[in-house]
Design an enzyme around this catalytic site. Structure first.
Site, short mmCIF file in Angstrom:
data_model
loop_
_atom_site.label_atom_id
_atom_site.label_comp_id
_atom_site.label_asym_id
_atom_site.label_seq_id
_atom_site.Cartn_x
_atom_site.Cartn_y
_atom_site.Cartn_z
N ASP A 103 -23.92 -30.79 7.74
CA ASP A 103 -23.83 -32.25 7.68
C ASP A 103 -22.92 -32.87 8.73
O ASP A 103 -22.89 -34.09 8.88
CB ASP A 103 -23.39 -32.71 6.28
CG ASP A 103 -22.07 -32.07 5.82
OD1 ASP A 103 -21.21 -31.77 6.67
OD2 ASP A 103 -21.90 -31.89 4.60
N HIS A 130 -24.18 -22.35 9.97
CA HIS A 130 -25.62 -22.60 9.79
C HIS A 130 -26.16 -23.68 10.71
O HIS A 130 -27.22 -24.22 10.45
CB HIS A 130 -25.91 -22.94 8.31
CG HIS A 130 -25.65 -21.78 7.38
ND1 HIS A 130 -25.51 -21.91 6.02
CD2 HIS A 130 -25.50 -20.45 7.64
CE1 HIS A 130 -25.29 -20.71 5.48
NE2 HIS A 130 -25.27 -19.82 6.44
N THR A 203 -18.11 -23.66 -2.37
CA THR A 203 -19.31 -22.86 -2.12
C THR A 203 -19.64 -22.02 -3.34
O THR A 203 -18.72 -21.53 -4.02
CB THR A 203 -19.19 -21.98 -0.86
OG1 THR A 203 -20.41 -21.22 -0.72
CG2 THR A 203 -18.01 -21.02 -0.91
N ASN A 228 -12.94 -25.06 -6.64
CA ASN A 228 -14.31 -25.30 -7.10
C ASN A 228 -14.24 -25.72 -8.56
O ASN A 228 -13.44 -25.16 -9.31
CB ASN A 228 -15.12 -23.98 -6.96
CG ASN A 228 -16.62 -24.21 -7.02
OD1 ASN A 228 -17.12 -24.87 -7.93
ND2 ASN A 228 -17.33 -23.67 -6.04
P1 OAD Z 1 -24.28 -24.56 -3.21
O1 OAD Z 1 -25.06 -25.77 -3.58
O2 OAD Z 1 -24.91 -23.24 -3.48
O3 OAD Z 1 -22.90 -24.57 -3.98
C1 OAD Z 1 -22.09 -25.70 -4.03
C2 OAD Z 1 -20.81 -25.35 -4.75
O4 OAD Z 1 -19.96 -26.48 -4.71
C3 OAD Z 1 -20.96 -24.96 -6.22
O5 OAD Z 1 -20.23 -23.78 -6.48
C4 OAD Z 1 -20.35 -26.14 -6.97
O6 OAD Z 1 -19.71 -25.74 -8.18
C5 OAD Z 1 -19.35 -26.65 -5.96
N1 OAD Z 1 -18.99 -28.08 -6.08
C6 OAD Z 1 -19.73 -29.10 -6.55
N2 OAD Z 1 -19.06 -30.26 -6.45
C7 OAD Z 1 -17.85 -29.96 -5.89
C8 OAD Z 1 -16.71 -30.71 -5.52
N3 OAD Z 1 -16.66 -32.04 -5.69
N4 OAD Z 1 -15.66 -30.07 -4.96
C9 OAD Z 1 -15.69 -28.73 -4.77
N5 OAD Z 1 -16.74 -27.97 -5.11
C10 OAD Z 1 -17.81 -28.56 -5.65
O7 OAD Z 1 -23.85 -24.73 -1.68
P2 OAD Z 1 -23.38 -23.62 -0.63
O8 OAD Z 1 -22.52 -22.60 -1.30
O9 OAD Z 1 -22.82 -24.34 0.51
O10 OAD Z 1 -27.95 -22.52 3.59
O11 OAD Z 1 -24.75 -22.95 -0.24
C11 OAD Z 1 -24.75 -22.00 0.75
C12 OAD Z 1 -25.97 -22.12 1.60
O12 OAD Z 1 -27.15 -22.09 0.78
C13 OAD Z 1 -26.12 -23.41 2.38
O13 OAD Z 1 -25.41 -23.42 3.60
C14 OAD Z 1 -27.57 -23.51 2.61
C15 OAD Z 1 -28.02 -23.17 1.21
O14 OAD Z 1 -29.30 -22.83 1.01
C16 OAD Z 1 -29.03 -22.68 4.36
O15 OAD Z 1 -29.73 -23.68 4.30
C17 OAD Z 1 -29.28 -21.54 5.30
#
Ligand code: OAD
Length: 256
Positions: A103, A130, A203, A228
């Site tokens: 983003d 990414h 994450t 998280n």
């Molecule tokens: P996810 O959507 O899998 O995870 C988001 C995390 O953020 C979860 O563990 C939530 O509990 C947490 N969360 C939600 N709100 C929050 C807040 N306000 N503060 C802190 N944490 C919060 O996203 P990613 O782990 O980034 O890849 O996903 C990894 C990758 O999977 C992405 O880069 C993307 C996706 O598919 C590709 O597109 C290649």
């Protein structure tokens, strides 16, 4: 000592810190996460939109989805967590921000840091594992544009083409099933190996190789701090787990 105080002192005392962020760090900016309630992968199928096969099958559909995400993110601004991390990384040596996010909000926060004595906004530039939603690249040659033009995805004919070789251009992101850029991954893991602390923010910790960055720091005997609202697979190796939203917790951890 509270967990927050422990995390603060670990971060203050470490010569090197690697910060690994995911979609959760941008949630309070209004960018949807991928997993969990309201996550993109609840309403869209990754294999139809975020794989090289999907693009080969239907580039128009894939571009339409990415153009929608570009527009969505264009309405969003860095939040308190992005700003705090950028100010902190810019004002001391040894902090590397590694993000899975496409983003551009860490980069925007780095640009917002004011340069003054001892503060270098370049130190806050993130390593974007990414790629970037804003970028466009060629499907055939090395051509790449960091900020692409608005894409008209009404038909295959209106999709962007590479100005160098004429092949179809594609979003400058990494899709499932694709290798990460080698220099980028090397820089990220070098930061992880040399870090005394890995700060993991927002994450789910399920996408590799990004998720293993925390393990790299932990294996060398160093600390992992997780921020998280929920438990994740990284919680099991975390030295300190702080439950709550990034925008509320992170500024307090890294403020001077
Ligand atoms: P996810 O959507 O899998 O995870 C988001 C995390 O953020 C979860 O563990 C939530 O509990 C947490 N969360 C939600 N709100 C929050 C807040 N306000 N503060 C802190 N944490 C919060 O996203 P990613 O782990 O980034 O890849 O996903 C990894 C990758 O999977 C992405 O880069 C993307 C996706 O598919 C590709 O597109 C290649």
């Amino acid at each position: 000592m509270t967990d927050r105080d422990r995390a603060r002192s670990l971060l203050r005392d470490a010569a090197r810190v690697v910060v690994l962020t995911g979609a959760g760090v941008s949630a309070e900016s209004g960018v949807p996460t991928f997993r969990g309630a309201g996550g993109l992968w609840k309403s869209f199928r990754a294999e139809e939109l975020a794989t090289p096969e999907a693009f080969a099958r239907d580039p128009r559909l894939v571009w339409e989805w990415y153009q929608w995400r570009r527009e969505l993110v264009a309405e969003c601004a860095p939040n308190a967590a992005h700003h705090a991390l950028a100010r902190w990384a810019a004002s001391r040596d040894g902090v590397a921000i590694v993000t899975q996010n496409v983003d551009g909000l860490h980069a925007a926060a780095a640009r917002a840091v004011e340069r003054r004595d001892g503060v270098d906004p370049a130190r806050a530039e993130p390593i974007e594992l990414h790629g970037s939603l804003a970028a466009t690249r060629c499907t055939r040659c090395d051509w790449r544009e960091p900020v692409g033009q608005r894409v008209d995805a009404t038909s295959r004919e209106t999709l962007p083409r590479c100005p160098a070789c004429g092949a179809l251009a594609r979003p400058g992101v990494v899709w499932f099933g694709e290798a990460l850029d080698e220099r980028t991954i090397r820089a990220a893991f070098a930061a992880g190996e040399s870090a005394g602390v890995c700060l993991v923010v927002g994450t789910s910790g399920v996408v590799q190789p990004a998720a293993s960055l925390a393990g790299v720091t932990r294996r060398s005997g160093d600390a992992v701090i997780e921020v998280n609202p929920d438990e994740t697979p990284i919680t099991a190796i975390a030295t300190v787990s702080l439950r709550g939203p990034a925008g509320e917790i992170v500024p307090g951890l890294v403020a001077p």
